[in-house]
Design a protein around this motif. Structure first.
Motif, short mmCIF file in Angstrom:
data_model
loop_
_atom_site.label_atom_id
_atom_site.label_comp_id
_atom_site.label_asym_id
_atom_site.label_seq_id
_atom_site.Cartn_x
_atom_site.Cartn_y
_atom_site.Cartn_z
N THR A 92 2.99 -6.77 -19.76
CA THR A 92 1.59 -6.80 -20.16
C THR A 92 1.38 -5.99 -21.44
OG1 THR A 92 1.11 -4.89 -18.75
CG2 THR A 92 0.77 -7.08 -17.80
N ALA A 93 0.27 -6.25 -22.10
CA ALA A 93 -0.12 -5.49 -23.29
C ALA A 93 -1.04 -4.37 -22.85
CB ALA A 93 -0.82 -6.40 -24.29
N GLY A 94 -0.50 -3.17 -22.71
CA GLY A 94 -1.28 -2.06 -22.18
C GLY A 94 -1.18 -2.01 -20.66
N PHE A 95 -1.84 -1.00 -20.07
CA PHE A 95 -1.79 -0.83 -18.62
C PHE A 95 -2.78 -1.80 -17.97
CE2 PHE A 95 -2.90 0.97 -14.54
CZ PHE A 95 -1.66 1.34 -14.03
N ALA A 96 -2.26 -2.76 -17.22
CA ALA A 96 -3.11 -3.79 -16.62
C ALA A 96 -3.88 -3.21 -15.44
CB ALA A 96 -2.27 -4.97 -16.17
N SER A 97 -5.21 -3.37 -15.46
CA SER A 97 -6.06 -2.84 -14.39
C SER A 97 -6.55 -3.91 -13.43
CB SER A 97 -7.26 -2.11 -15.00
OG SER A 97 -7.94 -2.93 -15.93
N SER A 98 -6.36 -5.20 -13.78
CA SER A 98 -6.76 -6.27 -12.87
C SER A 98 -6.14 -7.58 -13.32
CB SER A 98 -8.29 -6.42 -12.82
OG SER A 98 -8.80 -6.90 -14.05
N ILE A 99 -6.16 -8.57 -12.43
CA ILE A 99 -5.64 -9.90 -12.73
C ILE A 99 -6.55 -10.92 -12.06
CG2 ILE A 99 -4.05 -9.86 -10.76
CD1 ILE A 99 -2.06 -11.47 -12.45
N ALA A 100 -6.73 -12.08 -12.69
CA ALA A 100 -7.60 -13.13 -12.15
C ALA A 100 -7.08 -14.48 -12.59
CB ALA A 100 -9.05 -12.93 -12.62
N ALA A 101 -7.51 -15.53 -11.88
CA ALA A 101 -7.11 -16.90 -12.21
C ALA A 101 -8.32 -17.81 -12.19
CB ALA A 101 -6.07 -17.40 -11.20
N ASP A 102 -8.34 -18.82 -13.08
CA ASP A 102 -9.43 -19.79 -13.07
C ASP A 102 -9.00 -21.03 -12.27
OD1 ASP A 102 -7.88 -21.43 -14.72
OD2 ASP A 102 -9.07 -21.05 -16.52
N SER A 103 -9.86 -22.04 -12.24
CA SER A 103 -9.60 -23.21 -11.40
C SER A 103 -8.49 -24.10 -11.96
CB SER A 103 -10.87 -24.03 -11.22
OG SER A 103 -11.27 -24.65 -12.44
N HIS A 104 -8.11 -23.90 -13.23
CA HIS A 104 -7.04 -24.67 -13.85
C HIS A 104 -5.69 -23.95 -13.78
CE1 HIS A 104 -9.99 -27.51 -15.30
NE2 HIS A 104 -10.65 -26.54 -15.92
N ASN A 112 -5.09 -20.95 -15.10
CA ASN A 112 -4.92 -19.99 -16.19
C ASN A 112 -5.01 -18.57 -15.63
OD1 ASN A 112 -4.77 -21.89 -18.42
ND2 ASN A 112 -6.94 -22.26 -18.05
N ILE A 113 -4.15 -17.70 -16.11
CA ILE A 113 -4.08 -16.32 -15.64
C ILE A 113 -4.67 -15.39 -16.69
CG2 ILE A 113 -2.58 -14.46 -14.82
CD1 ILE A 113 -2.75 -16.89 -12.97
N TYR A 114 -5.53 -14.48 -16.27
CA TYR A 114 -6.14 -13.49 -17.15
C TYR A 114 -5.88 -12.10 -16.58
CZ TYR A 114 -8.77 -17.50 -18.93
OH TYR A 114 -9.11 -18.72 -19.47
N TYR A 115 -5.88 -11.11 -17.45
CA TYR A 115 -5.80 -9.73 -16.97
C TYR A 115 -6.53 -8.82 -17.94
CZ TYR A 115 -1.93 -8.70 -20.27
OH TYR A 115 -1.16 -8.52 -21.40
N THR A 116 -6.88 -7.63 -17.45
CA THR A 116 -7.51 -6.62 -18.28
C THR A 116 -6.54 -5.46 -18.47
OG1 THR A 116 -8.46 -5.56 -16.32
CG2 THR A 116 -9.84 -7.14 -17.48
N SER A 117 -6.66 -4.78 -19.61
CA SER A 117 -5.94 -3.53 -19.81
C SER A 117 -6.95 -2.39 -19.74
CB SER A 117 -5.19 -3.51 -21.14
OG SER A 117 -6.08 -3.59 -22.23
N GLN A 118 -6.55 -1.27 -19.21
CA GLN A 118 -7.49 -0.19 -18.95
C GLN A 118 -8.10 0.36 -20.24
OE1 GLN A 118 -5.90 2.78 -16.30
NE2 GLN A 118 -7.82 3.90 -16.15
N ASP A 119 -7.43 0.17 -21.38
CA ASP A 119 -7.98 0.65 -22.64
C ASP A 119 -8.98 -0.32 -23.27
OD1 ASP A 119 -6.26 -1.34 -23.49
OD2 ASP A 119 -5.04 -0.05 -24.78
N GLY A 120 -9.35 -1.40 -22.55
CA GLY A 120 -10.45 -2.25 -23.01
C GLY A 120 -10.11 -3.67 -23.35
N GLY A 121 -8.83 -4.07 -23.29
CA GLY A 121 -8.44 -5.41 -23.67
C GLY A 121 -8.56 -6.42 -22.55
#
Length: 348
Positions: free
Chosen positions: A37-49, A51-60
């Motif tokens: 991951t780019a930065g420390f990942a604080s969460s992960i989520a998926a959409d109906s297609h 696709n995988i998304y995640y957040t980094s704790q520094d704001g990304g």
């Protein structure tokens, strides 16, 4: 004959669950590393297609490409990574919109916003003032909660920790130590109080109840099922301690420190993990399975994995039932190799 087959199937599940308590991985499951991951990942989520998304704790906010295993930046929020603060979590409202929870620099406010994952545009839904006695004053960087969770009707639930202050969790006028329900117009309603540091949750719309783990202090990590107006008792009680006046006892108390993190309610599409909820755990580096939320007393959650990776931060399920999780520095896939059990039909 049909009843006997059902009994044998139940016995097989019981044996698998019992064996898994002694194993590091549930039979029929293995872990696949997908990428960093780019930065420390604080969460992960998926959409109906898928696709995988995640957040980094520094704001990304990033999209993770499952083909190239690369992270693509989508947006950035104004925050600062300090202790338990920063960009703390996200959930998908729909395929174009993420909902995020973050603290502003200095931790004077916790913010819940919508993010357009196509354009990166942010729309603030609600700002929680963290110090009700002196609005705008900085608060501690600890215990600001984590993921927002989106109910079937589109309302948003988010837990704010006690900011390390303990007592404020019991005080209705403070935002910390509470679960909040945020409506589409941004109006926030206090749903429950007396929590220490809840990271994630799931709202059961059918029964109007919230499934929510909470992090204890030295011990006392809990699983709670609460309804509107519940008082969970922190800081006056925790775990198996005496119930305070008007309080709600936890449904389950972990016998050792696990530090519960991400929660998902299973859709039924995964061929093995097809009911109940999964809970990530930081300290035990585990993902726990609670197959039946209504069994009383609640049996010990089953470790799906434990100690196979670094600490587990969050868990997500895609629309096709595939399960992904993040450890903070990597994205993993929870691959299922066990065959799907065929349903038993009446009469044979």
């Amino acid at each position: 004959m049909a009843q006997m087959m059902k009994s044998l199937t139940a016995a097989l599940f019981s044996l698998v669950f019992a064996a898994s308590l002694l194993a590091s991985t549930l039979p029929g499951v293995h872990v696949e590393l997908l990428g960093g991951t780019a930065g420390f990942a604080s969460s992960i989520a998926a959409d109906s297609h898928g696709n995988i998304y995640y957040t980094s704790q520094d704001g990304g906010i990033f999209r993770f490409d499952l083909t190239t295993k690369q992270s693509m930046p989508i947006a950035h929020v104004d925050t600062m990574l300090t202790g338990d603060s920063g960009l703390l979590g996200m959930a998908m409202l729909d395929d174009r919109t993420a909902v995020v929870h973050y603290t502003i620099p200095g931790q004077a406010e916790d913010v819940v916003s919508k993010i357009d994952v196509t354009t990166g545009e942010e729309t603030v839904l609600h700002r929680f003032v963290d110090d009700s006695s002196w609005p705008g004053r900085m608060t501690a960087a600890e215990h600001h909660g984590g993921n927002p969770s989106i109910a079937a009707d589109g309302t948003i639930f988010v837990g704010l920790g006690d900011f390390g202050g303990g007592l404020i969790a019991s005080l209705p006028d403070w935002s910390g130590g509470k679960v909040w329900r945020i409506y589409p117009d941004g109006h926030a309603e206090q749903f429950a109080r007396g929590l220490r540091n809840p990271f994630d949750m799931w709202f059961d719309a059918e029964h109007q109840r919230l499934f929510i783990p909470d992090n204890g202090a030295a011990a006392d990590d809990e699983i709670n099922i609460i309804t509107m107006g519940s008082y969970c008792g922190w800081p006056f009680t925790a775990g198996k301690g005496p119930v305070v006046d008007g309080g709600t006892s936890p449904l389950y108390v972990f016998p050792r420190i696990v530090a519960p993190t991400g929660v998902i309610h299973l859709s039924g599409h995964n061929r093995l993990l097809n009911r109940g909820c999964l809970i990530g755990a930081f300290v035990t580096k585990a993902i726990y399975w609670v197959p039946d939320l209504d069994m009383r007393p609640l049996p010990d959650p089953t470790p799906v994995i434990q100690g196979e990776t670094s600490f587990v931060i969050d868990v997500a399920e895609s629309a096709d039932g595939e399960i992904y999780f993040t450890t903070g520095n990597a994205i993993y896939h929870l691959a299922i190799t066990a065959p799907r059990l065929r349903p038993v039909r009446a009469g044979g």
